[in-house]
Design an enzyme around this catalytic site. Sequence first.
Site, PDB file in Angstrom:
ATOM      1  N   THR A  16      48.157  12.626  29.832  1.00 29.19           N
ATOM      2  CA  THR A  16      48.783  13.330  30.958  1.00 29.19           C
ATOM      3  C   THR A  16      47.768  13.712  32.024  1.00 29.19           C
ATOM      4  O   THR A  16      48.137  14.236  33.075  1.00 29.19           O
ATOM      5  CB  THR A  16      49.461  14.629  30.451  1.00 29.19           C
ATOM      6  OG1 THR A  16      48.481  15.366  29.697  1.00 29.19           O
ATOM      7  CG2 THR A  16      50.659  14.328  29.575  1.00 29.19           C
ATOM      8  N   GLY A  17      46.485  13.481  31.781  1.00 26.60           N
ATOM      9  CA  GLY A  17      45.440  13.896  32.718  1.00 26.60           C
ATOM     10  C   GLY A  17      45.188  12.850  33.798  1.00 26.60           C
ATOM     11  O   GLY A  17      45.777  11.766  33.796  1.00 26.60           O
ATOM     12  N   SER A  45      52.209  19.478  26.065  1.00 34.15           N
ATOM     13  CA  SER A  45      52.881  18.342  26.704  1.00 34.15           C
ATOM     14  C   SER A  45      53.791  17.549  25.769  1.00 34.15           C
ATOM     15  O   SER A  45      54.410  16.568  26.200  1.00 34.15           O
ATOM     16  CB  SER A  45      51.834  17.376  27.266  1.00 34.15           C
ATOM     17  OG  SER A  45      51.042  18.034  28.201  1.00 34.15           O
ATOM     18  N   ARG A 104      27.612  10.647  23.755  1.00 34.80           N
ATOM     19  CA  ARG A 104      26.767   9.749  24.570  1.00 34.80           C
ATOM     20  C   ARG A 104      25.309   9.757  24.155  1.00 34.80           C
ATOM     21  O   ARG A 104      24.627   8.733  24.256  1.00 34.80           O
ATOM     22  CB  ARG A 104      26.872  10.132  26.049  1.00 34.80           C
ATOM     23  CG  ARG A 104      28.227   9.815  26.656  1.00 34.80           C
ATOM     24  CD  ARG A 104      28.248  10.282  28.099  1.00 34.80           C
ATOM     25  NE  ARG A 104      29.577  10.171  28.670  1.00 34.80           N
ATOM     26  CZ  ARG A 104      30.024  10.949  29.649  1.00 34.80           C
ATOM     27  NH1 ARG A 104      29.254  11.894  30.151  1.00 34.80           N
ATOM     28  NH2 ARG A 104      31.241  10.789  30.123  1.00 34.80           N
ATOM     29  N   CYS A 133      30.599   9.125  35.060  1.00 39.73           N
ATOM     30  CA  CYS A 133      30.987   8.348  36.240  1.00 39.73           C
ATOM     31  C   CYS A 133      29.802   8.030  37.171  1.00 39.73           C
ATOM     32  O   CYS A 133      29.643   6.886  37.613  1.00 39.73           O
ATOM     33  CB  CYS A 133      32.073   9.085  37.005  1.00 39.73           C
ATOM     34  SG  CYS A 133      31.774  10.849  37.157  1.00 39.73           S
ATOM     35  N   GLY A 164      36.548  14.124  40.164  1.00 41.49           N
ATOM     36  CA  GLY A 164      35.725  14.194  38.952  1.00 41.49           C
ATOM     37  C   GLY A 164      35.929  15.497  38.193  1.00 41.49           C
ATOM     38  O   GLY A 164      35.631  15.569  37.001  1.00 41.49           O
ATOM     39  N   HIS A 241      32.929   8.567  44.294  1.00 39.98           N
ATOM     40  CA  HIS A 241      31.592   9.165  44.397  1.00 39.98           C
ATOM     41  C   HIS A 241      30.688   8.250  45.228  1.00 39.98           C
ATOM     42  O   HIS A 241      30.730   7.018  45.083  1.00 39.98           O
ATOM     43  CB  HIS A 241      30.942   9.292  43.013  1.00 39.98           C
ATOM     44  CG  HIS A 241      31.572  10.310  42.109  1.00 39.98           C
ATOM     45  ND1 HIS A 241      32.550  11.188  42.508  1.00 39.98           N
ATOM     46  CD2 HIS A 241      31.333  10.586  40.800  1.00 39.98           C
ATOM     47  CE1 HIS A 241      32.889  11.959  41.491  1.00 39.98           C
ATOM     48  NE2 HIS A 241      32.166  11.614  40.436  1.00 39.98           N
TER      49      HIS A 241
END
Length: 334
Positions: A16-17, A45, A104, A133, A164, A241
Amino acid sequence: MQRIDESMKIAVVGATGLVGSTMLKVLEERGFGSCNVMAAASERSIGKEVAFAGRKLKVMSVDEAIAQHPHYAIFSAGASVSRQYAPRFAEVGTTVIDNSSAWRKDADKPLVVPEINIDAVRPNDRIIANPNCSTIQMVLAISQLHRRYGIHRIVVSTYQSVTGTGMKAIRQLEAEEQGLPVEKAYPYPIHRNLFPHGGDWLEDGYTTEEQKLVDETRKILRDPDIMISATVARIPVVGGHSESVNVEFKEEYDINEVKQLIANTEGCILYDDPSTNTYPMPITAHHRDEVFVGRVRRDPSQPKALNMWVVADNIRKGAATNAVQILQRLVKQR
Ligand code: A2P
């Protein structure tokens, strides 16, 4: 190659984002429309519907998605959700592609921009990290240059879109443009303003967003010695960006060859002609999957250095598209 049809089960966590809904769009665009796609989000949600490939998907809980043992799960629901649920998907055999910062930096988790290092994924890897990103667009622009000349040092300043930060930040910008009251995503107005601040503060005066550019670039380019100095700024823009990137090589370079290498980099578009005012802007990259590079020129203050301007849609190549491209490569391999 795995079959891409209704037998393939793919969960989108955070559907939903802003990024999750773009993941659904990109999955459809890239031929996964016939797959059994599950949309998962928070308890708030459950029961809502999201659109996918001309049909409506009922939003389910993450537990429900795990119970269905999907082949793949693409996450964009924040680091704590990823830490909690990605290992549980992995336990049932799902391969997770995670857009958060949770994994990461783990040495045993691949961090992948598919055009550069899909070979970092080993057959038994079950959690694959999607980079930040700002990192994705910068490393793609410089990847071939690093291979050819070796990069000694990078100084990068970013001009980052409010997208972002998520939906709340877009609502803040739009409300401030219209002079309406709004719940703020940022501590300051963003309309007719900018702030040299993205992420959380670190003890050395830099921010987590700046540190990501350092750590992730070194990991993806497999070179812990590249020196990188980053400044992140948030600006009142929605399309993508932008980055001013100063790159110093180990060796002498040829500027025409540099332009050719960028133009030949898969996923990059050289968009650079001062005589026609051709340079990339957020409106150039918005809704596009490529990274645009312009203003490529020698740095007169350093013989082995140059400057360039790099722009990409941070929700697409910076997040959703990169994740789906990883999925596409894995499907081909497995
Ligand atoms: P929800 O819409 O139910 O809150 P954005 O970054 O654009 O705000 O999107 C964040 C995404 O992550 C949304 O889909 C949000 O769902 C989802 N999300 C947030 N918290 C959780 C959670 N605890 N479990 C699953 N999904 C979550």
